[in-house]
Design an enzyme around this catalytic site. Structure first.
Site, mmCIF file in Angstrom:
data_model
loop_
_atom_site.group_PDB
_atom_site.id
_atom_site.type_symbol
_atom_site.label_atom_id
_atom_site.label_comp_id
_atom_site.label_asym_id
_atom_site.label_seq_id
_atom_site.Cartn_x
_atom_site.Cartn_y
_atom_site.Cartn_z
ATOM 1 N N GLY A 1 0.820 -1.201 0.000
ATOM 2 C CA GLY A 1 0.000 0.000 0.000
ATOM 3 C C GLY A 1 0.855 1.252 0.000
ATOM 4 O O GLY A 1 1.822 1.351 -0.769
ATOM 5 N N GLY B 1 4.766 1.205 -0.150
ATOM 6 C CA GLY B 1 5.528 0.842 -1.331
ATOM 7 C C GLY B 1 5.576 -0.645 -1.606
ATOM 8 O O GLY B 1 4.587 -1.359 -1.423
ATOM 9 N N GLY C 1 -2.171 -1.282 -7.902
ATOM 10 C CA GLY C 1 -1.394 -2.518 -7.994
ATOM 11 C C GLY C 1 -1.178 -2.967 -9.425
ATOM 12 O O GLY C 1 -0.119 -3.514 -9.765
ATOM 13 N N ASP C 2 -2.173 -2.728 -10.290
ATOM 14 C CA ASP C 2 -2.031 -3.094 -11.703
ATOM 15 C C ASP C 2 -0.949 -2.244 -12.370
ATOM 16 O O ASP C 2 -0.183 -2.731 -13.205
ATOM 17 C CB ASP C 2 -3.366 -2.910 -12.429
ATOM 18 C CG ASP C 2 -4.486 -3.709 -11.786
ATOM 19 O OD1 ASP C 2 -4.191 -4.761 -11.183
ATOM 20 O OD2 ASP C 2 -5.648 -3.283 -11.882
#
Length: 309
Positions: free
Chosen positions: A219, A222, A248-249
């Site tokens: 998150g 990092g 995240g993608d």
């Protein structure tokens, strides 16, 4: 060409409301529709970075047609989705403008028939012949075997194509055992896989289970990476405020593009963190704020502990 696989594509619909309150009626201030699914988001970011990218998976029904129409407007992205009888799912994101929080509602996806799955496997092997790397991303729609990603990883390895896996639950557990080049779980997915809530210990466990490298999303803190070269932590200088959907993608796109470009691990992680943070500042998944991204490239902190290599 980079290949991204999204077996459970989606039409992402985002509603913005002044304040989200349970058990009440809301007036929507803005509606946005975009092609979605984790691998589709990854592909759109890769295309924006200048990489020739192919999207494959399934699409069907009116939502599938709408998804493909929107993909056609993305420069550098090739649509190689296979048609199916069932309807592509919708994902509904409701953004509370007062708090900035997002509530997500994800439909399960279409039922995939055995013949449709068999056709995909044949097509996937054809696409691998022209791929420099492949990303396997997201959930499995009904009808697809729970070990599907493990089989796709083995096919990529046989073709000599590096493969990244980004999924969760049992598909992740089976996929890791097939020895992908890289897995990218978030902290919760990593804990579910390994039983450990200590990210450092959990990444080591995940690597012992078969992955060549493990990069965990933490998150706002990092990324934590365990690679054959050692243990790395990359973090942004400050916490970005906005919509975290798709962050995240974008990190996956940064890691995969860095792999294809043969960048050193610090550069891959720096790019992934910068893209992830810049996506939080963008209006929707699959997009990133380029000015924020370019500014952060020089500010991401990367530390190395070779004792865990």
């Amino acid at each position: 060409m980079i290949l991204t696989v999204t077996l459970n594509t989606a039409l992402d619909i985002t509603y913005r409301v002044g304040a989200l309150r349970p058990h009440s009626t809301h007036r929507v201030s803005d509606v946005a529709e975009r092609p979605g699914g984790k691998g589709v988001n990854v592909a759109r970011v890769l295309a924006a970075l200048g990489h020739e990218t192919t999207v494959t998976g399934f699409a069907g029904g009116a939502t599938g047609r709408a998804l493909r129409e929107r993909l056609a407007d993305t420069p550098g992205l090739r649509d190689a989705l296979l048609p199916v009888a069932g309807a592509t799912r919708r994902t509904i994101a409701v953004v509370d403008e007062r708090t900035g929080d997002t509530t997500q509602l994800n439909e399960p996806g279409p039922q995939i028939a055995p013949a449709e799955w068999g056709a995909f496997l044949d097509y996937y092997e054809e696409l691998l012949a022209g791929a420099s790397a492949v990303a396997l991303c997201g959930s499995l729609p009904p009808g697809v075997p729970v070990g599907a990603y493990a089989g796709l990883i083995k096919a990529a390895r046989s073709a000599g194509v590096p493969v990244l896996l980004d999924t969760s639950g049992e598909p992740l557990r089976r996929g890791v055992a097939a020895r992908p080049d890289l897995v990218k779980p978030n902290a919760d997915e990593l804990a579910e896989l390994t039983g450990s809530h200590d990210p450092s210990r959990a990444t080591q466990d995940a690597r012992r289970r078969g992955a060549t490298a493990v990069v965990a999303s933490l998150g706002p803190q990092g990324l934590l990476a365990l690679t054959p070269e050692g243990h790395w932590h990359a973090s942004p200088p400050t916490r970005e405020h906005g919509n975290p959907t798709g962050a995240g993608d974008s990190a996956v796109a940064g890691l995969l593009s860095g792999l294809v470009e043969q960048l050193p691990w610090p550069n891959r992680l720096t790019r992934a963190v910068a893209l992830s943070a810049a996506t939080v500042r963008a209006p929707a998944a699959g997009e990133f704020d380029r000015a924020v991204y370019e500014n952060l490239l020089g500010q991401v902190a990367v530390t190395f502990d070779e004792s865990t290599a």
